[in-house]
Design an enzyme around this catalytic site. Structure first.
Site: not given
Ligand code: NDP
Ligand code: 8X3
Length: 253
Positions: A36, A61, A141, A154, A158
């Site tokens: 974005r 992307d 995760s 998923y 991870k």
């Molecule tokens: P958000 O959805 O808030 O943020 C995700 C980020 O990843 C955004 O900046 C998005 O940017 C980017 N992203 C996703 N797909 C793409 C792509 N194809 N190309 C480039 N950038 C991409 O989620 P979180 O901050 O929660 O997630 C961050 C990480 O933490 C992830 O790896 C997630 O699996 C992990 N995680 C999250 C947990 C949770 O409970 N939230 C728990 C454990 C792990 P944009 O859309 O602008 O491209």
């Molecule tokens: C995100 C946490 O529990 O949805 O990684 O897998 S969970």
């Protein structure tokens, strides 16, 4: 110029965005990536004016190999001295069993969480090796430690992040490069909104009745990991809300 350079993938929201804010306040210049572009532009403006550090943005992307390679290889020479790579971009798409899940969702998760992390690491690690220094933080995760129903792919991605990180740590050992995995439990970000394709009510249910982690909690943890002395590496860190004891056990009120 601040002293160090950190590249954060997926910095337009959630954990990546909060990490950008906290590193900007702690002597890092930042390379921020995401799809974005308007958000990247706004974040660059906000961080540069609030914290006086330099921000370089890259809009691509991470699922697309050529696009990712071209974007990362276009990083100007002075920015290539990357001290810290935070492989954070990732997502869950859907919550469904193997017999009925959307195969496109599987492709999206595998391409983003596994292949995207590898594409970025493949480009940046040689630059770190050349400088004989660096720190890679891979965002895993609780789903990288446990498997839960309807989350096979998923969880699989991870678990792959955990395995790739363990091997990377050994491969990069001779060059003094640190590798850390951080595995959070439930963090309230855009994650569930993305997982449930914009269904806010369903996303809100995930965090109902307990206090989840925030993106800032993970950002502060990342700062702690990065600020250990040179001889200390936090190898693998699981961080959970107090009200969560496993992928499926919550103390909801
Ligand atoms: P958000 O959805 O808030 O943020 C995700 C980020 O990843 C955004 O900046 C998005 O940017 C980017 N992203 C996703 N797909 C793409 C792509 N194809 N190309 C480039 N950038 C991409 O989620 P979180 O901050 O929660 O997630 C961050 C990480 O933490 C992830 O790896 C997630 O699996 C992990 N995680 C999250 C947990 C949770 O409970 N939230 C728990 C454990 C792990 P944009 O859309 O602008 O491209
Ligand atoms: C995100 C946490 O529990 O949805 O990684 O897998 S969970």
């Amino acid at each position: 110029m601040n002293q160090k350079i950190a590249l954060i993938t997926g910095a337009t929201a959630g954990i990546g965005y909060e990490t950008a804010l906290i590193l900007a306040q702690n002597n890092y210049n930042l390379i921020l990536t995401g799809r974005r572009e308007e958000r990247l532009d706004a974040i660059k403006q906000q961080i540069e004016s609030d914290f006086g550090c330099e921000v370089f943005t890259l809009n691509f992307d991470i699922r697309k190999r050529t696009e990712t390679e071209e974007a990362l290889n276009s990083i100007p020479e002075k920015w290539k001295a990357i001290d810290v790579l935070i492989n954070n971009a990732g997502l869950a798409a859907g919550l469904a069993p193997v017999n009925s899940a959307d195969v496109d969702d599987w492709e999206t998760m595998i391409d983003t969480n596994v292949k995207g992390l590898l594409y970025a690491s493949r480009i940046i690690t040689p630059w770190m090796i050349e400088r004989q220094t660096g720190h890679i933080i891979n965002i895993s995760s609780i789903a990288g430690k446990e498997a839960y129903p309807n989350g096979s792919v998923y969880c699989g991605t991870k678990h792959a992040v955990e395995a790739i990180s363990k091997a990377m740590r050994i491969e990069l050992l001779p060059f003094g490069i640190k590798v850390t995995t951080i595995a959070p439990g439930a963090v309230e970000t855009e994650f569930s909104l993305v997982r449930f394709r914009g269904d806010k009510d369903r996303a809100d249910q995930v965090y109902k009745g307990f206090t989840p982690l925030s993106g800032k909690d993970i950002a502060e943890t990342i700062l702690f990991v990065l600020s250990r002395p040179a001889h200390v590496n936090i190898d693998n860190l699981l961080i959970m809300p107090t009200a969560q004891a496993s992928a499926r056990d919550f103390n909801r009120k």
